[in-house]
Design a protein around this motif. Structure first.
Motif, mmCIF file in Angstrom:
data_model
loop_
_atom_site.group_PDB
_atom_site.id
_atom_site.type_symbol
_atom_site.label_atom_id
_atom_site.label_comp_id
_atom_site.label_asym_id
_atom_site.label_seq_id
_atom_site.Cartn_x
_atom_site.Cartn_y
_atom_site.Cartn_z
ATOM 1 N N ILE A 5 -7.796 -10.162 -11.362
ATOM 2 C CA ILE A 5 -6.535 -9.993 -12.075
ATOM 3 C C ILE A 5 -6.495 -10.836 -13.345
ATOM 4 O O ILE A 5 -5.959 -10.406 -14.359
ATOM 5 C CB ILE A 5 -5.354 -10.319 -11.138
ATOM 6 N N GLU A 94 -4.148 -0.911 -15.414
ATOM 7 C CA GLU A 94 -2.723 -1.075 -15.698
ATOM 8 C C GLU A 94 -1.874 -0.911 -14.442
ATOM 9 O O GLU A 94 -0.893 -1.624 -14.242
ATOM 10 C CB GLU A 94 -2.282 -0.066 -16.752
ATOM 11 N N ARG A 95 -2.257 0.020 -13.572
ATOM 12 C CA ARG A 95 -1.364 0.392 -12.469
ATOM 13 C C ARG A 95 -1.909 0.077 -11.086
ATOM 14 O O ARG A 95 -1.323 0.474 -10.093
ATOM 15 C CB ARG A 95 -1.058 1.880 -12.590
ATOM 16 N N ASP A 96 -3.003 -0.669 -11.007
ATOM 17 C CA ASP A 96 -3.646 -0.944 -9.720
ATOM 18 C C ASP A 96 -2.704 -1.597 -8.724
ATOM 19 O O ASP A 96 -2.621 -1.182 -7.570
ATOM 20 C CB ASP A 96 -4.888 -1.821 -9.918
ATOM 21 N N THR A 97 -1.980 -2.627 -9.141
ATOM 22 C CA THR A 97 -1.085 -3.332 -8.227
ATOM 23 C C THR A 97 -0.015 -2.391 -7.689
ATOM 24 O O THR A 97 0.258 -2.370 -6.484
ATOM 25 C CB THR A 97 -0.435 -4.536 -8.943
ATOM 26 N N GLU A 98 0.575 -1.607 -8.579
ATOM 27 C CA GLU A 98 1.613 -0.655 -8.169
ATOM 28 C C GLU A 98 1.058 0.381 -7.198
ATOM 29 O O GLU A 98 1.667 0.671 -6.161
ATOM 30 C CB GLU A 98 2.174 0.050 -9.400
ATOM 31 N N ARG A 100 -1.609 0.210 -5.218
ATOM 32 C CA ARG A 100 -1.927 -0.390 -3.914
ATOM 33 C C ARG A 100 -0.659 -0.672 -3.112
ATOM 34 O O ARG A 100 -0.619 -0.460 -1.903
ATOM 35 C CB ARG A 100 -2.758 -1.661 -4.088
ATOM 36 N N ALA A 101 0.395 -1.139 -3.785
ATOM 37 C CA ALA A 101 1.651 -1.425 -3.086
ATOM 38 C C ALA A 101 2.293 -0.143 -2.563
ATOM 39 O O ALA A 101 2.784 -0.095 -1.437
ATOM 40 C CB ALA A 101 2.618 -2.153 -4.023
ATOM 41 N N ASP A 105 -2.188 -0.220 0.353
ATOM 42 C CA ASP A 105 -3.417 -1.009 0.339
ATOM 43 C C ASP A 105 -3.207 -2.266 -0.498
ATOM 44 O O ASP A 105 -3.956 -2.570 -1.406
ATOM 45 C CB ASP A 105 -4.569 -0.179 -0.235
ATOM 46 N N ASP A 106 -2.159 -3.023 -0.157
ATOM 47 C CA ASP A 106 -1.853 -4.200 -0.957
ATOM 48 C C ASP A 106 -2.265 -5.506 -0.273
ATOM 49 O O ASP A 106 -1.729 -6.561 -0.555
ATOM 50 C CB ASP A 106 -0.374 -4.241 -1.331
ATOM 51 N N PRO A 108 -4.486 -8.777 0.294
ATOM 52 C CA PRO A 108 -5.163 -9.600 -0.711
ATOM 53 C C PRO A 108 -6.656 -9.314 -0.726
ATOM 54 O O PRO A 108 -7.264 -9.009 0.297
ATOM 55 C CB PRO A 108 -4.878 -11.031 -0.262
ATOM 56 N N GLU A 109 -7.233 -9.422 -1.932
ATOM 57 C CA GLU A 109 -8.668 -9.218 -2.078
ATOM 58 C C GLU A 109 -9.376 -10.547 -1.865
ATOM 59 O O GLU A 109 -8.905 -11.590 -2.314
ATOM 60 C CB GLU A 109 -8.987 -8.680 -3.473
#
Length: 119
Positions: A5, A94-98, A100-101, A105-106, A108-109
């Motif tokens: 990130i 840009e939208r990975d966090t959104e 995954r949430a 699939d949110d 932690p990595e």
């Protein structure tokens, strides 16, 4: 997505620069001459495009590991596959966090390299 990130903004900046360099346009005709052609050129210098592509390919390998086989090639311009892959990778970053949430699939990595050697 395998890009940490903390490096997402840097990666997105590199992708945006590449997209700017590889934008297609119709070059102006020389004064007094009119060419009727569908030929398009990239905005950037080939040397700058090649240097940017070297970095962008590494970003693409992290953000879209299968981009070389999943993004179709084009005969229009040699940069078309890279451009489409860069656009897709930018959307992922840009939208990975959104995504995954919203898709569940949110979790932690974990980065094995950052763990203690005993782990």
């Amino acid at each position: 997505m395998a890009i940490p990130i903390a490096h997402v903004e840097w990666a997105r900046t590199e992708l945006a620069r590449f997209l700017e360099l590889t934008t297609l346009y119709h070059p102006p005709d020389p004064p007094g001459v009119t060419f009727i052609t569908s030929r398009m050129s990239n905005r950037g210098d080939q040397k700058d495009i090649a240097a940017s592509a070297q970095v962008v390919e590494q970003i693409l390998d992290q953000a879209l590991p299968r981009w070389r086989t999943e993004v179709p090639d084009s005969r229009v311009n040699r940069c078309c596959r890279h451009r489409e892959a860069a656009q897709r990778a930018d959307a992922v970053l840009e939208r990975d966090t959104e995504i995954r949430a919203r898709l569940g699939d949110d979790a932690p990595e974990l980065n094995a390299a950052a763990m203690h050697p005993w782990a």
